[in-house]
Motif scaffolding. Structure first.
Motif, mmCIF file in Angstrom:
data_model
loop_
_atom_site.group_PDB
_atom_site.id
_atom_site.type_symbol
_atom_site.label_atom_id
_atom_site.label_comp_id
_atom_site.label_asym_id
_atom_site.label_seq_id
_atom_site.Cartn_x
_atom_site.Cartn_y
_atom_site.Cartn_z
ATOM 1 N N ASP A 108 1.368 -7.432 9.608
ATOM 2 C CA ASP A 108 0.024 -6.327 9.513
ATOM 3 C C ASP A 108 0.227 -4.799 9.978
ATOM 4 O O ASP A 108 -0.690 -4.086 9.933
ATOM 5 N N LYS B 245 -6.487 -0.989 6.545
ATOM 6 C CA LYS B 245 -7.043 -1.985 5.495
ATOM 7 C C LYS B 245 -6.554 -3.346 5.807
ATOM 8 O O LYS B 245 -7.679 -4.431 5.945
ATOM 9 N N LEU B 246 -5.550 -3.726 6.279
ATOM 10 C CA LEU B 246 -5.047 -4.886 6.896
ATOM 11 C C LEU B 246 -5.673 -5.434 7.956
ATOM 12 O O LEU B 246 -6.121 -6.774 8.094
ATOM 13 N N ARG C 241 -1.059 -5.108 -4.598
ATOM 14 C CA ARG C 241 -1.790 -5.303 -3.327
ATOM 15 C C ARG C 241 -1.635 -3.866 -2.729
ATOM 16 O O ARG C 241 -2.611 -3.417 -2.193
ATOM 17 N N GLN D 37 -8.704 -4.634 8.844
ATOM 18 C CA GLN D 37 -10.073 -4.843 8.509
ATOM 19 C C GLN D 37 -10.253 -6.245 7.801
ATOM 20 O O GLN D 37 -11.273 -7.068 7.999
ATOM 21 N N ASN D 38 -9.224 -6.617 6.970
ATOM 22 C CA ASN D 38 -9.283 -7.869 6.169
ATOM 23 C C ASN D 38 -8.620 -8.827 6.864
ATOM 24 O O ASN D 38 -8.688 -9.822 6.556
ATOM 25 N N GLN D 39 -8.255 -8.738 8.193
ATOM 26 C CA GLN D 39 -7.519 -9.550 9.041
ATOM 27 C C GLN D 39 -6.332 -10.276 8.005
ATOM 28 O O GLN D 39 -6.317 -11.634 7.955
ATOM 29 N N GLU D 40 -5.566 -9.365 7.442
ATOM 30 C CA GLU D 40 -4.647 -9.806 6.387
ATOM 31 C C GLU D 40 -3.115 -9.415 6.702
ATOM 32 O O GLU D 40 -3.201 -8.575 7.599
ATOM 33 N N LEU E 57 -4.863 -1.643 -1.203
ATOM 34 C CA LEU E 57 -4.943 -1.224 0.014
ATOM 35 C C LEU E 57 -5.066 0.339 0.250
ATOM 36 O O LEU E 57 -5.567 0.676 1.157
#
Length: 133
Positions: free
Chosen positions: A45, A24-25, A83, A27-30, A87
């Motif tokens: 990440d 998920k991180l 958060r 995919q979200n570039q987070e 996720l």
């Protein structure tokens, strides 16, 4: 044999938690900040399951039985904890239900709710595998 199966399931769940959050991180570039004790501002990440679960260490569920009512209080979630649940594809309601679901407890019992949260996540992960993956 039973212990081996239990340990196998535990390792699978730990791996699943790590995989889902990292995916998920990515995919979200987070990046998640607050997971590193010495440098809470640094975002990462690729968090490990150990780091993710450690953020839930300070949670407490308190239940007080009075003659006419039972009071329950659970430590509110931090932004980081919320958060992490997001996720994982879980609602914060999973967490708040801990207080509601603890109806059979001893008076003035203080319970660490991390185990409950992990159990609930495991149940959600096992029953909703197609949703997570």
């Amino acid at each position: 044999m039973g212990l081996t199966n239990l340990l196998s399931i535990a390792v699978r769940i730990l791996t699943l938690i790590e995989f889902v959050v990292r995916r998920k991180l990515k995919q979200n570039q987070e990046k998640l900040a607050g997971l590193i004790e010495n440098n809470p501002q640094k975002g990462i990440d690729n968090p490990t399951t150990e780091r993710l679960l450690k953020t839930f260490d300070n949670i407490t569920l308190t239940i007080v039985h009075l003659p006419e009512q039972t009071l329950r209080h659970i430590t509110p979630l931090t932004t980081l904890q919320t958060r992490i649940l997001e996720l994982l594809g879980l609602s914060a309601a999973v967490y708040t239900r801990l207080a509601e679901n603890c109806k059979k407890s001893k008076p003035f019992q203080r319970m660490g709710s991390l185990n409950g949260a992990i159990s609930e996540f495991c149940w959600q992960a096992l029953t909703n595998t197609n949703h997570i993956l």
